[in-house]
Design a protein around this motif. Structure first.
Motif, PDB file in Angstrom:
ATOM      1  N   LEU A  86      -8.462  27.864 -31.995  1.00 43.29           N
ATOM      2  CA  LEU A  86      -8.844  28.092 -33.394  1.00 43.29           C
ATOM      3  C   LEU A  86      -8.443  29.487 -33.838  1.00 43.29           C
ATOM      4  CD1 LEU A  86     -12.407  26.473 -33.412  1.00 43.29           C
ATOM      5  CD2 LEU A  86     -10.359  25.595 -34.548  1.00 43.29           C
ATOM      6  N   ARG A  87      -8.666  30.475 -32.989  1.00 39.63           N
ATOM      7  CA  ARG A  87      -8.288  31.849 -33.321  1.00 39.63           C
ATOM      8  C   ARG A  87      -6.780  31.982 -33.476  1.00 39.63           C
ATOM      9  NH1 ARG A  87     -11.566  35.518 -29.033  1.00 39.63           N
ATOM     10  NH2 ARG A  87     -12.269  36.988 -30.590  1.00 39.63           N
ATOM     11  N   LEU A  88      -6.042  31.361 -32.577  1.00 39.22           N
ATOM     12  CA  LEU A  88      -4.579  31.426 -32.630  1.00 39.22           C
ATOM     13  C   LEU A  88      -4.062  30.829 -33.934  1.00 39.22           C
ATOM     14  CD1 LEU A  88      -1.876  32.069 -31.273  1.00 39.22           C
ATOM     15  CD2 LEU A  88      -1.998  29.825 -30.175  1.00 39.22           C
ATOM     16  N   ALA A  89      -4.643  29.725 -34.350  1.00 42.45           N
ATOM     17  CA  ALA A  89      -4.203  29.065 -35.581  1.00 42.45           C
ATOM     18  C   ALA A  89      -4.410  29.947 -36.810  1.00 42.45           C
ATOM     19  CB  ALA A  89      -4.946  27.742 -35.761  1.00 42.45           C
ATOM     20  N   ARG A  90      -5.409  30.821 -36.779  1.00 44.84           N
ATOM     21  CA  ARG A  90      -5.720  31.685 -37.927  1.00 44.84           C
ATOM     22  C   ARG A  90      -5.206  33.107 -37.757  1.00 44.84           C
ATOM     23  NH1 ARG A  90     -11.637  29.467 -37.782  1.00 44.84           N
ATOM     24  NH2 ARG A  90     -11.614  30.894 -36.051  1.00 44.84           N
ATOM     25  N   PRO A 149       0.365  36.909 -37.845  1.00 43.01           N
ATOM     26  CA  PRO A 149       1.577  36.782 -37.020  1.00 43.01           C
ATOM     27  C   PRO A 149       1.757  37.893 -35.989  1.00 43.01           C
ATOM     28  CG  PRO A 149       2.090  36.233 -39.291  1.00 43.01           C
ATOM     29  CD  PRO A 149       0.660  36.730 -39.276  1.00 43.01           C
ATOM     30  N   THR A 150       1.315  39.098 -36.302  1.00 45.13           N
ATOM     31  CA  THR A 150       1.491  40.203 -35.354  1.00 45.13           C
ATOM     32  C   THR A 150       0.536  40.090 -34.162  1.00 45.13           C
ATOM     33  OG1 THR A 150      -0.045  41.607 -36.602  1.00 45.13           O
ATOM     34  CG2 THR A 150       2.321  41.807 -37.118  1.00 45.13           C
ATOM     35  N   ASN A 151      -0.498  39.248 -34.275  1.00 43.25           N
ATOM     36  CA  ASN A 151      -1.468  39.089 -33.191  1.00 43.25           C
ATOM     37  C   ASN A 151      -1.281  37.801 -32.403  1.00 43.25           C
ATOM     38  OD1 ASN A 151      -2.778  41.480 -33.865  1.00 43.25           O
ATOM     39  ND2 ASN A 151      -4.085  40.453 -35.340  1.00 43.25           N
ATOM     40  N   LYS A 152      -0.397  36.930 -32.868  1.00 40.97           N
ATOM     41  CA  LYS A 152      -0.245  35.618 -32.240  1.00 40.97           C
ATOM     42  C   LYS A 152       0.144  35.686 -30.768  1.00 40.97           C
ATOM     43  CE  LYS A 152       0.375  32.563 -36.161  1.00 40.97           C
ATOM     44  NZ  LYS A 152      -0.666  31.582 -35.978  1.00 40.97           N
ATOM     45  N   GLU A 185      -1.286  34.614 -25.138  1.00 46.12           N
ATOM     46  CA  GLU A 185      -1.457  35.026 -23.739  1.00 46.12           C
ATOM     47  C   GLU A 185      -2.880  34.770 -23.267  1.00 46.12           C
ATOM     48  OE1 GLU A 185      -0.178  39.033 -22.905  1.00 46.12           O
ATOM     49  OE2 GLU A 185       1.657  38.754 -24.080  1.00 46.12           O
ATOM     50  N   GLU A 186      -3.846  35.112 -24.114  1.00 50.67           N
ATOM     51  CA  GLU A 186      -5.252  34.889 -23.766  1.00 50.67           C
ATOM     52  C   GLU A 186      -5.535  33.391 -23.623  1.00 50.67           C
ATOM     53  OE1 GLU A 186      -9.651  36.424 -25.231  1.00 50.67           O
ATOM     54  OE2 GLU A 186      -7.910  36.843 -26.501  1.00 50.67           O
ATOM     55  N   LEU A 187      -4.975  32.609 -24.506  1.00 48.73           N
ATOM     56  CA  LEU A 187      -5.131  31.155 -24.445  1.00 48.73           C
ATOM     57  C   LEU A 187      -4.493  30.589 -23.176  1.00 48.73           C
ATOM     58  CD1 LEU A 187      -5.931  28.416 -25.631  1.00 48.73           C
ATOM     59  CD2 LEU A 187      -3.831  28.508 -27.016  1.00 48.73           C
ATOM     60  N   ASP A 188      -3.312  31.048 -22.837  1.00 46.35           N
ATOM     61  CA  ASP A 188      -2.642  30.578 -21.616  1.00 46.35           C
ATOM     62  C   ASP A 188      -3.475  30.889 -20.375  1.00 46.35           C
ATOM     63  OD1 ASP A 188      -0.560  29.664 -23.196  1.00 46.35           O
ATOM     64  OD2 ASP A 188       0.760  31.366 -22.762  1.00 46.35           O
ATOM     65  N   ARG A 189      -4.066  32.085 -20.325  1.00 47.09           N
ATOM     66  CA  ARG A 189      -4.932  32.435 -19.196  1.00 47.09           C
ATOM     67  C   ARG A 189      -6.139  31.503 -19.133  1.00 47.09           C
ATOM     68  NH1 ARG A 189      -3.633  37.623 -20.741  1.00 47.09           N
ATOM     69  NH2 ARG A 189      -5.571  37.914 -21.907  1.00 47.09           N
ATOM     70  N   ALA A 190      -6.749  31.244 -20.288  1.00 46.72           N
ATOM     71  CA  ALA A 190      -7.923  30.362 -20.320  1.00 46.72           C
ATOM     72  C   ALA A 190      -7.560  28.952 -19.877  1.00 46.72           C
ATOM     73  CB  ALA A 190      -8.527  30.337 -21.722  1.00 46.72           C
ATOM     74  N   LYS A 191      -6.415  28.457 -20.301  1.00 49.48           N
ATOM     75  CA  LYS A 191      -5.977  27.117 -19.896  1.00 49.48           C
ATOM     76  C   LYS A 191      -5.741  27.047 -18.395  1.00 49.48           C
ATOM     77  CE  LYS A 191      -3.943  25.408 -24.177  1.00 49.48           C
ATOM     78  NZ  LYS A 191      -2.705  24.988 -24.869  1.00 49.48           N
ATOM     79  N   ALA A 192      -5.389  28.183 -17.804  1.00 46.94           N
ATOM     80  CA  ALA A 192      -5.165  28.251 -16.354  1.00 46.94           C
ATOM     81  C   ALA A 192      -6.467  28.519 -15.594  1.00 46.94           C
ATOM     82  CB  ALA A 192      -4.135  29.335 -16.037  1.00 46.94           C
ATOM     83  N   GLY A 193      -7.577  28.596 -16.333  1.00 42.23           N
ATOM     84  CA  GLY A 193      -8.870  28.821 -15.684  1.00 42.23           C
ATOM     85  C   GLY A 193      -9.135  30.273 -15.322  1.00 42.23           C
ATOM     86  N   ARG A 194      -8.424  31.178 -15.965  1.00 41.37           N
ATOM     87  CA  ARG A 194      -8.594  32.605 -15.683  1.00 41.37           C
ATOM     88  C   ARG A 194      -9.128  33.321 -16.921  1.00 41.37           C
ATOM     89  NH1 ARG A 194      -3.221  32.052 -14.547  1.00 41.37           N
ATOM     90  NH2 ARG A 194      -2.742  33.774 -15.943  1.00 41.37           N
ATOM     91  N   GLY A 195      -9.726  34.452 -16.682  1.00 44.23           N
ATOM     92  CA  GLY A 195     -10.200  35.285 -17.779  1.00 44.23           C
ATOM     93  C   GLY A 195     -11.618  34.948 -18.186  1.00 44.23           C
TER      94      GLY A 195
END
Length: 128
Positions: free
Chosen positions: A81-85, A88-91, A96-106
């Protein structure tokens, strides 16, 4: 005298449920105590239902149930949800944070909330 607010961890089935549960614990039925991480942090800083002198405790009962409900799956959902909103400079950072979470990290949503409580109301949180 220390005021105690009780969170029933069994009622925390996701972040939206947490906002309801903490709002009701502090300010009664349909009470407000934040609906975002930033507003929650602001509420913990005082003036939104807690004693002005900061003499309060948040007793989070059955917190392990909440920890599971606010774990990786909820974290991924919130980061999407955060990524969608995101601006562009923060995407890229959000991705990266989303990818870590999907991998079960962070950190998880549960970790975010605990960190905010420890930062804004040091010593007030009791995980039971």
């Amino acid at each position: 005298m220390t005021k105690t607010y009780v969170i029933d961890g069994a009622e925390v089935t996701g972040l939206d449920a947490f906002w309801r549960v903490i709002g009701e614990a502090v300010n009664g039925p349909e009470g407000y105590f934040g609906r975002s991480l930033d507003s929650f942090a602001d509420c913990l800083s005082g003036g939104m239902g807690t004693p002005d002198d900061g003499d309060f405790v948040i007793e989070w009962r059955d917190h392990e149930t909440s920890r599971r409900a606010l774990g990786q799956q909820e974290t991924v959902r919130r980061l999407e949800l955060r990524l969608a909103r995101a601006h562009p400079t923060n995407k890229a950072a959000f991705q990266e944070e989303l990818d870590r979470a999907k991998a079960g990290r962070g950190p998880t949503v549960f970790d975010w909330l605990v960190e905010i409580m420890e930062e804004r109301a040091p010593g007030a949180l009791r995980l039971l």
